[in-house]
Design a protein around this motif. Structure first.
Motif, short mmCIF file in Angstrom:
data_model
loop_
_atom_site.label_atom_id
_atom_site.label_comp_id
_atom_site.label_asym_id
_atom_site.label_seq_id
_atom_site.Cartn_x
_atom_site.Cartn_y
_atom_site.Cartn_z
N LYS B 116 1.29 -1.25 3.58
CA LYS B 116 1.14 -2.34 4.55
C LYS B 116 1.06 -1.67 5.90
O LYS B 116 2.01 -1.05 6.37
CB LYS B 116 2.35 -3.25 4.47
CG LYS B 116 2.31 -4.43 5.40
CD LYS B 116 3.61 -5.19 5.27
CE LYS B 116 3.48 -6.54 5.93
NZ LYS B 116 4.73 -7.31 5.74
N MET B 117 -0.11 -1.74 6.53
CA MET B 117 -0.30 -1.05 7.80
C MET B 117 0.34 -1.84 8.93
O MET B 117 0.60 -3.04 8.80
CB MET B 117 -1.79 -0.87 8.08
CG MET B 117 -2.48 0.02 7.04
SD MET B 117 -1.71 1.64 6.98
CE MET B 117 -2.71 2.46 5.76
N ALA B 118 0.56 -1.15 10.06
CA ALA B 118 1.21 -1.79 11.19
C ALA B 118 0.38 -2.97 11.70
O ALA B 118 0.91 -3.94 12.24
CB ALA B 118 1.43 -0.77 12.30
N ASP B 119 -0.96 -2.90 11.55
CA ASP B 119 -1.81 -3.97 12.05
C ASP B 119 -1.95 -5.12 11.04
O ASP B 119 -2.72 -6.05 11.25
CB ASP B 119 -3.20 -3.43 12.43
CG ASP B 119 -3.93 -2.84 11.23
OD1 ASP B 119 -3.40 -2.94 10.11
OD2 ASP B 119 -5.01 -2.28 11.43
N GLY B 120 -1.22 -5.04 9.94
CA GLY B 120 -1.22 -6.16 9.00
C GLY B 120 -2.22 -6.03 7.86
O GLY B 120 -2.27 -6.89 7.00
N SER B 121 -3.02 -4.97 7.87
CA SER B 121 -3.96 -4.79 6.76
C SER B 121 -3.28 -4.02 5.63
O SER B 121 -2.18 -3.50 5.80
CB SER B 121 -5.20 -4.04 7.25
OG SER B 121 -4.84 -2.74 7.64
N PHE B 122 -3.94 -3.97 4.49
CA PHE B 122 -3.36 -3.32 3.33
C PHE B 122 -4.32 -2.29 2.76
O PHE B 122 -5.53 -2.51 2.76
CB PHE B 122 -3.03 -4.35 2.25
CG PHE B 122 -1.92 -5.28 2.66
CD1 PHE B 122 -0.61 -4.96 2.42
CD2 PHE B 122 -2.21 -6.48 3.30
CE1 PHE B 122 0.41 -5.79 2.80
CE2 PHE B 122 -1.19 -7.32 3.70
CZ PHE B 122 0.12 -6.99 3.44
N ALA B 123 -3.78 -1.18 2.32
CA ALA B 123 -4.61 -0.15 1.69
C ALA B 123 -3.95 0.25 0.39
O ALA B 123 -2.72 0.21 0.26
CB ALA B 123 -4.71 1.06 2.62
#
Lengths: 108, 138
Positions: B116-123
């Motif tokens: 869960k990235m800091a900007d709210g996206s997911f990888a």
């Protein structure tokens, strides 16, 4: 359970301000997953450490939520930024409510 | 108890369907992913998952995750009876978004890491691990 649980932490004693140090932790715990059966075919109830946290002077660095698939004697390796002299506090939370703690001081 | 001929055939058909779709994510795994991402899209890349190609002992398989800029990383073992493995939440003082641990794998399967990235996206990153001896008691 909670018998013979012994946390072991490897952390440097000194660091320069702002340095990123690698911490290794190991705690002896059988981490019964709740999937195994005893010799009579009954499920052995789950008994694991379900949470581990690492704080430096009260500021969180890592917080791990654990499930049954973490191996016996849970081991973690991670990096922490050391901004100043202080204490690294490690806390493990057992399913049975026990809390295991360890503290390592780091000098800048 | 015992399996009737019909049950056995149905099981066999199910097993064949499963092997035919190796990348199929189990329902429990899907639920766990949805609970973590809140249904958001998950992209590939941006996260590294270190796991051995072949693990001799499923009881203790070393895995490591690394995802720059992640606030949390979830590890899943899709072939385990319970796919949840661990969630790493990185705090303010985390030196890097890297962590490694040892996990149990019931058998040969895909291990998935979702950041869960800091900007709210997911990888996400997936790695197939071959397990010689499973780690679920058996």
């Amino acid at each position: 359970m909670a018998s013979g649980v012994k946390p072991r932490v490897k952390a440097p004693k000194t660091a320069s301000a702002g340095e990123v140090v690698t911490i290794k932790t190991l705690i002896s715990h059988k981490m019964e997953s709740g999937q195994r059966r005893d010799s009579d075919g009954n499920l052995i109830p789950r008994s694991i450490i379900n949470r581990f946290t690492c704080d430096f002077n009260g500021t969180n660095a890592l917080d791990v939520e654990m499930h049954g698939a973490i191996s016996t004697n849970p081991y973690f390796e991670f990096d922490v930024t050391i901004p100043e002299s202080g204490d690294l506090q490690f806390t493990w939370y057992d399913d049975d409510g026990s809390v295991y703690e360890d503290v390592k001081s780091v000098k800048v | 108890m015992g399996f009737s001929r019909r049950d056995t055939l149905a099981l066999g058909a199910g097993a064949i369907a499963l092997t035919a779709l190796p990348l199929r994510v189990g329902a429990a795994g899907e639920d766990a992913i949805a609970a973590f991402t809140g249904g958001a899209d998950v992209s590939e890349g941006g996260i590294t998952l270190d796991a051995p190609e072949i693990a001799e002992n499923g009881n203790t398989v070393p895995v490591g995750v690394s995802a720059d800029g992640a606030s949390a990383v979830m590890l899943l073992a899709l072939g385990n009876p319970n796919p949840d493995v661990a969630v790493f939440n990185f705090g303010e003082l985390a030196g890097s978004q890297t962590a490694s641990t040892r996990i149990r794998l019931a058998g040969t399967q895909d291990v998935v890491a979702i950041a869960k990235m800091a900007d709210g996206s997911f990888a996400s990153a997936t790695k197939n691990v071959k397990v010689t001896i499973g780690g679920c008691g058996g």
